[in-house]
Design an enzyme around this catalytic site. Structure first.
Site, PDB file in Angstrom:
ATOM      1  N   GLU A 265      52.514 -11.909  10.557  1.00 33.42           N
ATOM      2  CA  GLU A 265      51.158 -12.403  10.310  1.00 33.42           C
ATOM      3  C   GLU A 265      50.205 -12.065  11.496  1.00 33.42           C
ATOM      4  O   GLU A 265      51.304 -10.975  12.471  1.00 33.42           O
ATOM      5  CB  GLU A 265      50.625 -14.541  11.160  1.00 33.42           C
ATOM      6  N   LYS A 326      42.756 -16.317   5.208  1.00 34.20           N
ATOM      7  CA  LYS A 326      43.329 -17.571   5.470  1.00 34.20           C
ATOM      8  C   LYS A 326      42.167 -19.192   5.114  1.00 34.20           C
ATOM      9  O   LYS A 326      41.553 -18.646   5.464  1.00 34.20           O
ATOM     10  CB  LYS A 326      43.992 -17.183   6.736  1.00 34.20           C
ATOM     11  N   CYS A 376      50.467 -18.812   8.609  1.00 38.97           N
ATOM     12  CA  CYS A 376      50.653 -19.496   9.138  1.00 38.97           C
ATOM     13  C   CYS A 376      50.489 -21.391   9.096  1.00 38.97           C
ATOM     14  O   CYS A 376      52.011 -21.189   8.212  1.00 38.97           O
ATOM     15  CB  CYS A 376      49.828 -19.123  10.675  1.00 38.97           C
TER      16      CYS A 376
END
Length: 502
Positions: A265, A326, A376
């Protein structure tokens, strides 16, 4: 212990909840989970009414979530640590809020037990509490953006065969069975024997369900774990060196045999925008005919558009051929609510906000099986890791747990990743900046890994997917079916099997 009242009862509940948290990864002290849940049942049983049950359950949850989420503190002390003073009250405040979920479970179960006296038998009480606990745990994973961290089913993370029932009814269903097993001593020896049979049967069935590990299955993938300290990552004068290190690690021996290279990430220590010269450099980390898949802060190059926490797919020419933004951002960590409407306030209390992605997705990339990326902590959400449409063949989780040092957080994060693979019947490639990076097969087995604060690469064939699991097909509808079965057992026990225990 059962006769305590007021603050003494709450204090015992607090300690029991705190001890139960030590049964989660990485310690996995299972006997403390038994102790913690049995004390929860005893304290609930001794509560005179719903309000008292709520209070005791909340105290238990306060201790449990304060210990289980202490690792969040580490992020506040990463230099420059401008908001270190806010860390302790935020963590305690979060635990206080989360404590209401076991509290609500206790209150609802106590109300039902008083409303219908037939439910007062020992075994009925256990079934009733298990249903209430699981409903509260499901709510914790969904309300206020959701926080399904350390669900009860994770106490079995040390024994992969015992996790396999999650492929049937998910981690919440596994949590329901786990509650029955852990609380069984509170209902007497017969319940304890039944619980041991349940655990043994689950382990035996899980072992039978797990296919042998195949060492050579799909295309060869390389995970790069650079182990870049978070305090050093975004210092401007370090950016060229950090990027060069990522490229060098990607191109080590065996590079010509790879189909994909995966970076963690926000691996590039800058915002990646169209036309950036850095894209050409990043393209050199993509193998011929393959791709670099990297987490990155993505910008559009247009002032005011914002920045996204993204997964970029880059070809050897340095072109971004696909991206995923995301969707489930971390409140206060990745965005400030209403940050556009309250720009001055948001700028004061945070380091900026990412924009929210539109939807989860499945990527079809020539030369690779289709993949659903999760960034994540998106991986902690059951039934929410794949995109719409055709089922992917694997999951890709990029993360940066460097914020949390050597705390328990990264290991608990890994446990969630393994659980999603079991639920969906899909393998997962997990790339983490400072660890734990891992190759996880469709049964949740870690086939290869790099532990915390290690620098290195993993080359491994992509494991094969299983046939779609019941939970992967129907999600939490299967959990409702399990609820129905346990409810029927509760009714039968209340009418025929539990009168002598009332």
């Amino acid at each position: 212990m059962k006769n305590l009242t007021g603050w003494r009862a709450a204090g015992v509940a607090f300690v029991a909840g705190a001890l139960a948290a030590l049964a989660m990864p990485p310690l996995q002290w299972l006997p403390l989970a038994v102790l913690g849940v049995v004390v929860f049942v005893w304290q609930w049983d001794a509560a005179p009414g719903p309000r008292s049950a709520l209070w005791r359950g909340w105290a238990w949850g306060l201790g449990h979530f304060a210990v289980g989420s202490y690792w969040i503190l580490d992020a506040f002390f990463v230099p420059p640590a401008d908001f270190a003073f806010a860390g302790p009250p935020i963590v305690i405040g979060l635990a206080a809020i989360l404590g209401f979920f076991p509290g609500l479970a206790g209150m609802a179960a106590k109300w039902a037990a008083l409303r219908w006296p037939r439910l007062g038998g020992r075994h009925c009480r256990l079934l009733l509490l298990a249903l209430a606990w699981t409903a509260a745990e499901w709510l914790r994973g969904h309300v206020f953006t959701g926080y399904p961290w350390n669900p009860l089913g994770h106490v079995w993370a040390f024994a992969t065969p015992l996790l396999q029932s999650a492929s049937l009814f998910g981690v919440y269903g596994l949590g329901l069975l786990s509650f029955l097993v852990l609380a069984a001593p509170a209902a007497g020896w017969r319940a304890s024997v039944a619980a041991l049979v349940l655990v043994g049967g689950a382990g035996f069935g899980g072992q039978l369900a797990m296919a042998p590990v195949n060492a050579a299955e799909g295309p060869l993938v390389r995970i790069v774990q650079p182990n870049t300290p978070q305090a050093e990552k975004w210092i401007p004068e370090n950016r060229v060196r950090h990027l060069a290190k990522l490229v060098e690690m990607s191109r080590r021996e065996g590079f010509d045999r790879l189909s994909a290279v995966v970076w963690p990430e926000t691996a590039p220590p800058f915002i990646v925008e169209p036309g950036s010269p850095a894209l050409k450099v990043m393209g050199t980390a993509a193998p011929s005919g393959g791709y670099l898949l990297t987490g990155a802060a993505r910008g559009t190059g247009v002032r005011g558009d914002g920045v996204w926490n993204s997964l970029l797919v880059i070809d050897p020419a340095g072109a971004i051929v696909a991206h995923y933004d995301k969707v489930h951002l971390v409140p206060l960590g990745e965005y400030i609510p209403f940050h556009r409407q309250l720009a001055p306030i948001a700028g004061f209390i945070g380091r900026g906000s990412f924009e929210e992605g539109e939807a989860r997705m499945t990527m079809d990339l020539p030369g690779l099986p289709s993949v659903s990326p999760v960034i994540c902590y998106e991986v902690i959400f059951p039934a929410a890791v794949t995109g719409p449409g055709a089922r992917p063949r694997w999951l890709l989780n990029v993360t940066n747990d460097a914020w949390f040092g050597l705390s328990s957080g990264p290991y608990q994060h890994l446990a969630s990743a393994r659980m999603r693979s079991i639920e969906e019947g899909l393998p997962m490639i997990r790339a983490a900046n400072t660890g734990v990076s891992a190759i996880i097969d469709a049964y949740g087995r870690v086939l290869a890994s790099l532990d915390m604060q290690q620098e290195g690469i993993i080359d491994h064939p992509l494991p094969m997917a299983r046939a779609i699991t019941p939970y992967g097909r129907w999600g939490d509808w299967v959990l409702l079916g399990l609820f129905a079965v346990v409810t029927i057992l509760l009714i039968v026990s209340s009418r025929f099997g539990d009168a002598e225990n009332a």
